[in-house]
Design an enzyme around this catalytic site. Structure first.
Site, PDB file in Angstrom:
ATOM      1  CB  CYS A  78      31.717  -5.914  68.448  1.00  0.00           C
ATOM      2  SG  CYS A  78      32.700  -7.195  67.691  1.00  0.00           S
ATOM      3  CD  GLU A  79      27.768  -8.589  62.682  1.00  0.00           C
ATOM      4  OE1 GLU A  79      26.556  -8.520  62.899  1.00  0.00           O
ATOM      5  OE2 GLU A  79      28.256  -8.549  61.539  1.00  0.00           O
ATOM      6  CG  HIS A  80      33.202  -9.399  63.874  1.00  0.00           C
ATOM      7  ND1 HIS A  80      33.611  -8.201  63.352  1.00  0.00           N
ATOM      8  CD2 HIS A  80      32.422  -9.968  62.921  1.00  0.00           C
ATOM      9  CE1 HIS A  80      33.111  -8.050  62.134  1.00  0.00           C
ATOM     10  NE2 HIS A  80      32.385  -9.099  61.858  1.00  0.00           N
ATOM     11  CG  HIS A  81      35.626  -9.837  68.993  1.00  0.00           C
ATOM     12  ND1 HIS A  81      35.682  -8.923  67.962  1.00  0.00           N
ATOM     13  CD2 HIS A  81      36.678 -10.663  68.838  1.00  0.00           C
ATOM     14  CE1 HIS A  81      36.751  -9.171  67.210  1.00  0.00           C
ATOM     15  NE2 HIS A  81      37.369 -10.230  67.719  1.00  0.00           N
ATOM     16  CD  GLN A 120      32.080   3.079  64.354  1.00  0.00           C
ATOM     17  OE1 GLN A 120      32.942   2.478  64.981  1.00  0.00           O
ATOM     18  NE2 GLN A 120      32.175   4.366  64.072  1.00  0.00           N
ATOM     19  CG  HIS A 148      35.006  -0.712  68.016  1.00  0.00           C
ATOM     20  ND1 HIS A 148      34.098  -1.465  67.318  1.00  0.00           N
ATOM     21  CD2 HIS A 148      34.908   0.544  67.530  1.00  0.00           C
ATOM     22  CE1 HIS A 148      33.474  -0.688  66.435  1.00  0.00           C
ATOM     23  NE2 HIS A 148      33.951   0.530  66.546  1.00  0.00           N
TER      24      HIS A 148
HETATM   25 ZN   LIG Z   1      34.851  -7.003  67.596  1.00  0.00          ZN
END
Ligand SMILES: [Zn+2]
Length: 187
Positions: A78-81, A120, A148
């Site tokens: 995941c590119e956010h976390h 995703q 996730h």
């Molecule tokens: Zn994430």
């Protein structure tokens, strides 16, 4: 990845560990920064790869039949976390001019798309885009089911729940074709 690049990641991981209060000299962590650097080189291998070329086409007699490839496993970040999201990709397409792609190559394509920081929804639509480029088929349908870690580990969502995304192109965009795809996946 070059040695200098690996070293950069290693130092960054060291900084993170130190900053959260860890003793980076304790035996369990000694090799960790270098290990993480090598791992990142592997799981982000596609970032610097500009094109997917690793495929071969085959001829088939059956035209206009929906080809289904079910539940190819994938692992992405995941590119956010920068935490994993993982699950399965199912693909459906209508071959044009008798052209089909080898099953193992679809799995390679999924890998190519997954080995980078992503979300995703984009992973799903990128598989459609890449298959469109390669196959120029009558239509493509892609369904991705994933868990996730950033949601589960941080307690926002119940453990084990799956997120489902889908993307379609060409002749598989209409409602009848979509439902045929969904039905075939359920078989
Ligand atoms: Zn994430």
């Amino acid at each position: 990845m070059k040695q200098t690049e690996l070293k950069k990641i290693e130092l960054a991981v060291q900084t993170i560990l130190e900053t959260v209060g860890e003793d980076i000299k304790r035996p369990g962590l000694k090799e960790t920064p270098a290990r993480v650097a090598r791992m990142y080189a592997e799981i982000f291998a596609s970032v610097k790869q500009t094109e997917f070329t690793d495929y071969k086409m085959f001829k088939t007699d059956s035209e206009n039949d929906l080809v289904i490839v079910k539940e190819i496993p994938f692992y992405s970040m995941c590119e956010h976390h920068l935490l994993p999201f993982w699950g399965t990709v199912s693909v459906g397409y209508v071959p044009k001019a008798g052209q089909i792609i080898g099953l193992s190559k679809i799995a390679r394509l999924v890998d190519y798309v997954a080995k980078r920081p992503s979300v995703q929804e984009r992973l799903t639509s990128q598989i459609v885009t890449e298959l469109d480029k390669i196959l120029r088929p009558g239509g493509i349908a892609v369904e991705v089911k994933a868990r996730h870690m950033c949601m589960e580990m941080r307690g926002i969502q119940k453990t084990g729940s799956e997120t489902v995304t889908a993307a379609f192109s060409g002749g598989l965009k209409n409602a009848v074709a979509k439902s045929e795809f969904q039905q075939r996946l359920a078989l």
